[in-house]
Design an enzyme around this catalytic site. Structure first.
Site, PDB file in Angstrom:
ATOM      1  N   ASP A 152       0.753  -1.187  -0.089  1.00 24.00           N
ATOM      2  CA  ASP A 152      -0.016   0.063  -0.155  1.00 24.00           C
ATOM      3  C   ASP A 152       0.988   1.250  -0.008  1.00 24.00           C
ATOM      4  O   ASP A 152       2.002   1.098   0.323  1.00 24.00           O
ATOM      5  CB  ASP A 152      -1.114   0.109   1.349  1.00 24.00           C
ATOM      6  CG  ASP A 152      -2.341   0.759   1.041  1.00 24.00           C
ATOM      7  OD1 ASP A 152      -2.060   1.926   0.132  1.00 24.00           O
ATOM      8  OD2 ASP A 152      -3.076   0.907   1.822  1.00 24.00           O
TER       9      ASP A 152
HETATM   10  C1  BGC Z   1      -4.996   3.164   0.405  1.00 24.48           C
HETATM   11  C2  BGC Z   1      -4.977   2.407  -0.866  1.00 24.48           C
HETATM   12  C3  BGC Z   1      -4.900   3.154  -2.384  1.00 24.48           C
HETATM   13  C4  BGC Z   1      -3.530   3.812  -2.107  1.00 24.48           C
HETATM   14  C5  BGC Z   1      -3.501   4.807  -3.557  1.00 24.48           C
HETATM   15  C6  BGC Z   1      -3.639   4.205   0.283  1.00 24.48           C
HETATM   16  O1  BGC Z   1      -3.791   5.073   1.178  1.00 24.48           O
HETATM   17  O2  BGC Z   1      -5.043   2.632   1.493  1.00 24.48           O
HETATM   18  O3  BGC Z   1      -6.262   1.366  -0.959  1.00 24.48           O
HETATM   19  O4  BGC Z   1      -4.883   2.112  -3.344  1.00 24.48           O
HETATM   20  O5  BGC Z   1      -3.640   4.850  -1.070  1.00 24.48           O
HETATM   21  O6  BGC Z   1      -4.272   5.743  -3.475  1.00 24.48           O
END
Ligand code: BGC
Length: 780
Positions: free
Chosen positions: A253
């Protein structure tokens, strides 16, 4: 085409390290010299969020924290402001809404439509779906996730991924694992016992991965049982790759990795987004020899293979993009997902020709609440407003709108309007923009003043219909005062049209809840240990998540898991199982009849639960095992057949690290909801595996006497050791029966002989080997 291994073999260490970190916020690195292109990825879980400024114009945005936080902390109601130039995309029903359709075919269609939009924008990997269990309705990301149950979650996710990947676009199933709250979300340690992990929290991932082979898996931000999820070798390698056989790529993530070398070793191949610091740390570790070249190559090969999959995907001509068709699909999906929770006196559907006036109340009737806040927030191609959509159905019936909130005058006007109208429809919602990614809700209440608004309207008009938009369950202190309630969750850009379709009976509602609605927050399982303290969040309810707790404790609920009604009724009959006993590896087929007893065509989601009889280990009262959604014409009876595999009835044994089928007399339940069981049939499950526990030197004599193989072996051991007959040895054993000390200690005392652990170990080994051999033999 050059083999991935050869291509990686031709790369320099620097190129390899680059390949394993993002390029900017939304790209992978390519290796131009070797003809390896970069990939583009973006969110999200129910719509494609393509930031032109971040993807097309400002690729270095990955190093810009503000840009990232603007993305993630974005509120649903200021999409355009925070995002600058966003490409419009269809905002489909969010996860918690879509799941209420219980319709795998529609989930697949939505995945396909997302794939078509990705292809049109040049997106190779879509960062979704989100499949974490909705352990608590307070969870900030509950709106993106499917259910409190892993079977619904896994099946819908698999369908969506298959639809998406069928268009040549990779999925990133996320967040692996136990991202069930936003409180201290990158550091909180989710403390989850092994059975709950395997049977609930990992199970949805396991099902979806098994049925759809997502191109990528995204590791979670949180810690899990003491380890950062992105750095857990157990999670990312032992479970994901060794147990489940997953061969795709694991990405982090965004900025979720804290120790890059450790994450690579654990199996987290790609570090997203770009971070020079983490990239250099990896390079240093490689140069120092603390990260092996082999693990570097393995991760690089997975990236090359992902690129290859994507190239093959790009070679397939996508379906043409038609935003109008996608909007119609969004309306259909929302119509299938909205849940009619109650409908006393058949106040719905509304017959426009018999109504003189309708009062539509609430600000969200003209500013629809369609989605949650966070990285998934989509810039919709258009938004159906409920008032306009209702007007389109109303014919000569007068439709008046009253905001109803904001001032005493507004409330008074709404009440006056409601008093005069034949029917009042009140649109309410949870507080917009504060629930979502980054923060959990602190309450299950509606936005300020809305509970009071409903109660006041209900007092002046007995035909009050409430339409609730929320990320997950809400409390409804007014529920007894109104005849009808619709739960839309966040059902996307066509919500207004879909609600109108249902209000006027164009669509017969068929959505059913995929979480339990409790009467109060205090009834949420795990409430006493939520949201954790000192960085640790103990999942104290263990396996008993959602209805698994409520149905075991027989909690009085607002609305149970699986509940939802429509404009037709359904009768169930003639349940027949094709066998009365189920053994390891076998499947039982269930046949039953479903009749539409109403006057209109309808769709019914039938749920199959299994009620455990006398389980060997702790189990919920009953658990969902399968479901099917069926079209039934008025008066029609359909024959339905469903299969239950013995494998799916097993529990996880943490000591043996395997799944075990219990020997139990269970009841198969055919149900309209978890609290509305229509048919039952008995079924025996029989397996030798796990029948007897492993015998150790301190196992109590009572257990040994109840384990025939161990009993006989100890009898022989005593006879030989004491040079006495087997009968006398048996006599001694029986005298040990009441000892609460371990067997070895008990014998040591009773025989007045020095009996060491070492001496009994070969005996124990033989006993345990014999038990395992016995388990493999046929028979009960
Ligand atoms: C989120 C993810 C997301 C990523 C990119 C993160 O903060 O938890 O679900 O895909 O950001 O935006």
């Amino acid at each position: 085409m050059i083999e991935a291994t050869d291509l990686v073999g031709a790369m320099t260490t620097d190129e390899k390290v680059d390949l394993l970190t993002g390029q900017g916020m939304w790209r992978t690195h390519g290796v131009e010299r070797l003809g390896l292109p970069a990939l583009v990825m973006t969110d999200g879980t129910y719509g494609v969020r393509y930031s032109i400024s971040q993807i097309d114009e400002k690729q270095e945005a990955g190093v810009d924290l503000d840009a990232f936080l603007a993305t993630v902390n974005r509120k649903a109601n200021d999409v355009e402001i925070a995002w600058g130039s966003m490409k419009p995309a269809t905002c489909f029903p969010n996860g918690s809404s879509l799941a209420c359709s219980w319709d795998v075919e529609l989930a697949r269609a939505m995945g396909e439509a997302l794939g078509v939009e990705c292809r049109a924008m040049g997106v190779d990997v879509l960062l979704g779906p989100g499949v974490n269990i909705r352990r608590t309705p307070l969870a900030g990301r509950a709106y993106e996730y499917f259910s409190e149950d892993p079977i619904v979650t896994g099946e819908l996710a698999a369908a969506m991924i298959n639809g998406l990947q069928g268009q040549g676009v990779g999925a990133s199933i996320k967040h692996f694992a136990c991202n069930n709250s936003e409180v201290e979300r990158t550091s909180m340690d989710s403390i989850v016992d092994m059975r709950a992990l395997r049977e609930i929290y990992l199970r949805g991932f396991e099902i979806a991965i098994g049925k759809s082979d997502p191109w990528t898996v995204m590791s979670a931000y949180n810690r899990l049982n003491g380890e950062q999820a992105a750095e857990s070798h157990w999670l990312l390698t032992t479970v994901l790759r060794e147990d489940w056989g997953y061969r795709g790529l694991v990405m982090s993530d965004w900025h979720g990795i804290k120790d890059r070398p450790a994450s690579l070793w654990a199996g987290n191949d790609l570090d997203m987004p770009q971070s020079r610091t983490r990239r250099d740390e990896l390079l240093e570790a490689v140069n120092a020899g603390t990260v092996s070249l082999e693990s570097l190559d393995t991760a690089c090969i997975r990236i090359v293979e992902l690129v290859r999959r994507s190239e093959a995907g790009r070679a397939v001509k996508p379906k043409p993009l038609d935003h109008d068709a996608h909007h119609r699909l969004a309306r259909k999906l929302a119509g299938e997902s909205i849940v009619l929770l109650k409908n006393e006196g058949a106040v719905l559907p509304l017959a426009a020709e018999r109504l003189k006036s309708l009062a539509i109340i609430g600000p969200s009737a003209i500013e629809a609440v369609i989605q949650g806040s966070g990285c998934a927030t989509t810039s919709p191609t258009r938004v159906d407003q409920p008032l306009a959509e209702i007007q389109a159905f109303a014919g000569d019936c007068e439709v008046r709108h009253f905001p109803g909130t904001g001032s005493p005058e507004a409330l008074a006007a709404a009440l006056a309007g409601a008093r005069e109208a034949d029917v009042a429809v009140v649109f309410v919602n949870t507080e917009v923009g504060w629930d979502g990614e980054g923060s959990d809700r602190s309450t299950l209440a509606l936005a300020e003043g809305q509970d009071a608004l409903i109660s006041a309207v209900a007092l002046v008009n007995p035909r009050t219909v409430v339409v609730v938009a929320s990320p997950d369950a809400v409390e409804m202190p007014w529920v007894a005062d109104v005849p009808a309630v619709l739960a839309t969750f966040f059902s996307g850009q066509a919500m207004g049209g879909a609600v109108a379709d249902i209000l006027f009976g164009k669509v017969n509602p068929s959505g059913k809840l995929t979480t339990s609605f409790t009467r109060s927050m205090r009834q949420i399982p795990g409430y006493l240990t939520y949201p954790g303290e000192n960085g640790r969040h103990v999942y104290s309810e263990g396996l008993f998540v959602g209805y698994r707790s409520h149905d075991t404790l027989q909690t009085e609920l607002l609305f149970p898991f699986g509940h939802g009604i429509g404009y037709s009724g359904f009768a169930y009959s003639d349940l027949v199982l094709d066998r009365d006993t189920l053994r390891d590896g076998e499947t039982v087929s269930l046949r039953f009849k479903l009749t539409n007893t109403g006057a209109v065509a309808g769709r019914e989601t039938t749920q199959v639960y299994v009620l455990h009889g006398k389980p060997r280990v702790s189990r919920p009262a009953h658990e969902l095992k399968a479901f099917i959604k069926t079209d039934v014409a008025p008066g029609e009876t359909v024959d339905l057949t469903l299969a239950l595999a013995a494998d799916d009835l097993r529990y996880y044994d943490p000591a043996r690290e395997c799944w075990i089928l219990d020997t139990d007399d269970i009841i198969v339940e055919i149900a309209a909801s978890s609290r509305d069981i229509r048919l039952q049939a008995p079924l025996k499950t029989r397996s030798r595996v796990g029948r007897f526990r492993e015998i150790t030197w301190d196992t109590q004599p009572g257990i040994i006497l109840a384990t025939p193989i161990a009993h006989a072996a100890f009898r022989g051991f005593i006879a030989e050791r004491m040079e006495i007959s087997e009968d006398d040895a048996e006599h001694i054993l029986q005298h040990c029966a009441s000892s609460f000390l371990g067997m070895a200690t008990t014998l040591d005392r009773r025989l007045r002989q020095r009996i060491t652990r070492e001496e009994v170990q070969p005996l124990l080994d033989r006993i345990n080997a014999d038990i395992r051999a016995w388990e493999q033999q046929p028979g009960d």
